[in-house]
Design a protein around this motif. Structure first.
Motif, PDB file in Angstrom:
ATOM      1  N   ARG A 191      -7.158  10.663  -3.327  1.00  0.00           N
ATOM      2  CA  ARG A 191      -5.728  10.541  -2.912  1.00  0.00           C
ATOM      3  C   ARG A 191      -4.789  11.239  -4.193  1.00  0.00           C
ATOM      4  O   ARG A 191      -3.725  11.136  -4.446  1.00  0.00           O
ATOM      5  N   THR A 192      -5.446  11.357  -5.367  1.00  0.00           N
ATOM      6  CA  THR A 192      -4.859  11.664  -6.558  1.00  0.00           C
ATOM      7  C   THR A 192      -5.116  13.096  -7.066  1.00  0.00           C
ATOM      8  O   THR A 192      -4.780  13.525  -7.995  1.00  0.00           O
ATOM      9  N   LEU A 200       1.060   8.535   2.983  1.00  0.00           N
ATOM     10  CA  LEU A 200       1.294   7.709   1.864  1.00  0.00           C
ATOM     11  C   LEU A 200       1.517   6.156   2.151  1.00  0.00           C
ATOM     12  O   LEU A 200       1.575   5.630   1.128  1.00  0.00           O
ATOM     13  N   MET A 255      -1.239   3.848   1.409  1.00  0.00           N
ATOM     14  CA  MET A 255      -1.470   3.768  -0.251  1.00  0.00           C
ATOM     15  C   MET A 255      -0.406   3.055  -0.800  1.00  0.00           C
ATOM     16  O   MET A 255      -0.603   2.052  -1.747  1.00  0.00           O
TER      17      MET A 255
END
Length: 142
Positions: free
Chosen positions: A47-48, A80, A83
C-alpha cells in the motif's frame, strides 16, 4: 520515485521487489527491512510502494493523465477507503491526532467515483507533467 541502475544480474529487481513487499514466499530472506524504523510486519508495504517493471506497456489511446490514473487504479491506489478507516482506528487507539494537511489529503485520495483522483493530479504536478497531462501517449502504431 527512485531510479536504480546497475549491471545485469546485480540484484536490482530483487531489491526493489523486497522493498515493495513482493518477494516470493519460497525465497529465504535474511536481514531486516524497515521503513522509518517500522518493520515489514507492522504495515502493508504493497500500500506504500509499487514496483514498475522495465517494460513499457501502456494503452496508446489514453492521455498522460488517464495512463497515470489507470496505473494507480490497477495497483490498488483507488481503494483507499478501507486503509483510511484502519488508519483512523489505529490513530484513535494510540491517541494520535493526525496532521490536518495529511489527513485532508488521505480523505481526498480515498474518494471514489471521481473522473480522476487527487493522487493522479498530485503525481502530475510533482513530475512536472501538468503541461502535457491531456496529450495522447501513443504507441508504435500511433
Amino acid at each position: 520515485m527512485t531510479l536504480l541502475l546497475g549491471p545485469p544480474s546485480s540484484g536490482k529487481t530483487r531489491l526493489l521487489l523486497a522493498l515493495a513487499g513482493r518477494l516470493g514466499s519460497d525465497l529465504k530472506v535474511s536481514g531486516r527491512v524497515t521503513y522509518n524504523g517500522h518493520g515489514m510486519d507492522e504495515f502493508v508495504p504493497q500500500r506504500t510502494s509499487a514496483y514498475t517493471s522495465q517494460y513499457d506497456l501502456h494503452a496508446g489511446e489514453m492521455t498522460v493523465r488517464e495512463t497515470l490514473d489507470f496505473s494507480a487504479r490497477c495497483q490498488g491506489v483507488g481503494g483507499l477507503s478501507d486503509m483510511l478507516a484502519e488508519l483512523s482506528r489505529r490513530e484513535k487507539a494510540a491517541n494520535i491526532k493526525p496532521d490536518p494537511d495529511i489527513d485532508i489529503y488521505m480523505k481526498a485520495a480515498a474518494l471514489e467515483g471521481q473522473k480522476t483522483s487527487v493522487v493522479t493530479e498530485y503525481m502530475l504536478k510533482i513530475l512536472g507533467l501538468e503541461i502535457c497531462a491531456d496529450t495522447l501517449v501513443g504507441d508504435v502504431m500511433k
